[in-house]
Write a protein that holds these residues in place. Structure first.
Motif, PDB file in Angstrom:
ATOM      1  N   SER A  28      -4.930   2.206  -2.747  1.00  0.00           N
ATOM      2  CA  SER A  28      -4.302   2.347  -1.431  1.00  0.00           C
ATOM      3  C   SER A  28      -5.298   2.878  -0.406  1.00  0.00           C
ATOM      4  CB  SER A  28      -3.073   3.259  -1.511  1.00  0.00           C
ATOM      5  OG  SER A  28      -3.408   4.531  -2.031  1.00  0.00           O
ATOM      6  N   ALA A  29      -6.206   3.768  -0.844  1.00  0.00           N
ATOM      7  CA  ALA A  29      -7.264   4.229   0.063  1.00  0.00           C
ATOM      8  C   ALA A  29      -8.185   3.080   0.443  1.00  0.00           C
ATOM      9  CB  ALA A  29      -8.066   5.353  -0.588  1.00  0.00           C
ATOM     10  N   LEU A  52      -0.819   3.124   5.029  1.00  0.00           N
ATOM     11  CA  LEU A  52      -1.577   3.054   3.779  1.00  0.00           C
ATOM     12  C   LEU A  52      -2.249   4.391   3.473  1.00  0.00           C
ATOM     13  CD1 LEU A  52      -3.146  -0.492   4.228  1.00  0.00           C
ATOM     14  CD2 LEU A  52      -1.495   0.185   2.472  1.00  0.00           C
ATOM     15  N   ALA A  53      -2.740   5.068   4.514  1.00  0.00           N
ATOM     16  CA  ALA A  53      -3.333   6.388   4.301  1.00  0.00           C
ATOM     17  C   ALA A  53      -2.278   7.385   3.813  1.00  0.00           C
ATOM     18  CB  ALA A  53      -3.982   6.884   5.589  1.00  0.00           C
ATOM     19  N   VAL A  58       0.460  10.355  -0.869  1.00  0.00           N
ATOM     20  CA  VAL A  58       1.567  10.446  -1.826  1.00  0.00           C
ATOM     21  C   VAL A  58       1.073  10.235  -3.255  1.00  0.00           C
ATOM     22  CG1 VAL A  58       3.715   9.346  -2.576  1.00  0.00           C
ATOM     23  CG2 VAL A  58       3.310   9.764  -0.141  1.00  0.00           C
ATOM     24  N   PHE A  59       0.255   9.204  -3.456  1.00  0.00           N
ATOM     25  CA  PHE A  59      -0.271   8.941  -4.799  1.00  0.00           C
ATOM     26  C   PHE A  59      -1.191  10.068  -5.267  1.00  0.00           C
ATOM     27  CE2 PHE A  59       0.644   4.267  -4.068  1.00  0.00           C
ATOM     28  CZ  PHE A  59       1.611   4.198  -5.061  1.00  0.00           C
ATOM     29  N   ALA A  60      -1.929  10.681  -4.345  1.00  0.00           N
ATOM     30  CA  ALA A  60      -2.780  11.810  -4.724  1.00  0.00           C
ATOM     31  C   ALA A  60      -1.928  12.981  -5.214  1.00  0.00           C
ATOM     32  CB  ALA A  60      -3.636  12.231  -3.527  1.00  0.00           C
ATOM     33  N   ALA A  61      -0.819  13.259  -4.513  1.00  0.00           N
ATOM     34  CA  ALA A  61       0.067  14.331  -4.947  1.00  0.00           C
ATOM     35  C   ALA A  61       0.698  14.017  -6.302  1.00  0.00           C
ATOM     36  CB  ALA A  61       1.151  14.560  -3.889  1.00  0.00           C
ATOM     37  N   THR A  96     -18.474   2.969  -2.091  1.00  0.00           N
ATOM     38  CA  THR A  96     -18.117   1.986  -1.065  1.00  0.00           C
ATOM     39  C   THR A  96     -17.003   2.508  -0.171  1.00  0.00           C
ATOM     40  OG1 THR A  96     -18.771   0.156  -2.515  1.00  0.00           O
ATOM     41  CG2 THR A  96     -17.321  -0.380  -0.666  1.00  0.00           C
ATOM     42  N   VAL A  97     -15.978   3.107  -0.787  1.00  0.00           N
ATOM     43  CA  VAL A  97     -14.849   3.627  -0.005  1.00  0.00           C
ATOM     44  C   VAL A  97     -15.307   4.767   0.904  1.00  0.00           C
ATOM     45  CG1 VAL A  97     -12.630   4.809  -0.155  1.00  0.00           C
ATOM     46  CG2 VAL A  97     -13.110   2.889  -1.667  1.00  0.00           C
TER      47      VAL A  97
END
Length: 304
Positions: A28-29, A52-53, A58-61, A96-97
């Motif tokens: 997502s990042a 998306l950010a 949310v996914f990080a949490a 890259t990200v």
């Protein structure tokens, strides 16, 4: 690789949920960075990119929560400190990200304002663009500019033009029309910008609009390519493959500060991305936000 243990003797664990939420966070990042580079939202508010950010946050949490839960259960059967062979793909992807994310943030300095973007969309809806129209007559004396060392000869003339609007042709006086070689005579055609569906929109010979998107991003990236390559190599130099691979296991003293830096950067991006100012500033918070990916990478490399 050093054995990694948390407070109380717990070793960070992994599970199906840590793997799923971890990859969803990274992807997502990546999608958020890609959307910003592509210019999915041409002007503030950047709803797609911020959505998306936000999904990344949310996914990080969820990844942190899943990691804490996984460490409470004996799910890992590998010896302590062994999480398998280091995969270089994750290192390249994170580099890259980080680099392109920083570049995407810097691109926001070239982002048009919300008002400018909305006006561009309105002009598109009424067919605004360059078209050739006939000259009716001159509305003033032509101003002659002879050739010089860095420019060719040209003329600037106020002209009365016949504009074929959808509601019917009208004669419109357009000031300072640029032509080369000679002032235009009646009956000749010149190129001007106008909106066929909206006679109230100004007719001008210099009405090109700036539109963020792949073309603008590519042009800036080509110009900045040495810095992008240098930054990419620099990130790879400070993030070794084993250290990046170890990031797959949650370690609070490493991950929480790094995630906090990235979240701070996202918050600092909000004024520019949403089109508002804080204390009269939006570019200053953006500049600070551009530093947070590099700071997070340095923190990880120093504490892995």
């Amino acid at each position: 690789m050093r054995e990694v243990r948390l407070a109380g003797g717990f070793r960070p664990g992994r599970s199906v949920w840590t793997t799923l939420t971890g990859w969803c966070m990274v992807l997502s990042a990546t999608a958020a960075v890609g959307a910003a580079l592509w210019g999915v939202s041409p002007h503030p508010p950047l709803r797609t990119e911020l959505g998306l950010a936000g999904l990344t946050v949310v996914f990080a949490a969820l990844w942190v929560a899943a990691s804490y839960r996984a460490r409470l259960r004996p799910l890992d059967k590998r010896p302590a400190g062994d999480s398998g062979a280091a995969d270089p793909f994750l290192r390249w992807l994170l580099a890259t990200v980080i680099v392109l994310g920083t570049f995407a943030a810097l691109l926001q300095f070239a982002m048009v304002s919300a008002e400018y973007g909305r006006e561009t969309e309105r002009l598109k809806s009424v067919g605004y663009g360059p078209r050739e129209v006939p000259v009716v007559r001159s509305a003033g004396d032509p101003a002659h500019h002879p050739a010089s060392g860095d420019s060719d000869e040209y003329w600037v003339t106020d002209l009365v033009l016949r504009i074929p609007f959808d509601s019917g042709p009208r004669e419109v006086t357009v000031p300072a029309v640029y032509t080369r070689d000679a002032p235009p005579a009646p009956g000749t055609r010149v190129s001007v910008y106008y909106a066929p569906a909206d006679p109230g929109t100004e007719v001008t010979d210099d009405g090109q609009r700036m539109e963020p998107g792949p073309v603008m991003t590519g042009s800036i990236a080509l110009f900045a390519s040495p810095l992008i390559i240098f930054g990419y190599c620099g990130v790879l130099a400070v993030m070794e493959a084993e250290d990046v691979h170890a990031l797959r296991r949650f370690r609070p003293r490493v991950h929480l500060p790094a995630l906090g830096l990235l979240l701070t950067g996202l918050l600092l991006l909000l004024p520019k991305a949403q089109g508002f100012q804080v204390g009269g500033f939006d570019d200053l918070p953006l500049l600070a936000a551009c530093l947070t990916p590099a700071l997070a990478a340095v923190w990880i490399s120093r504490n892995s």
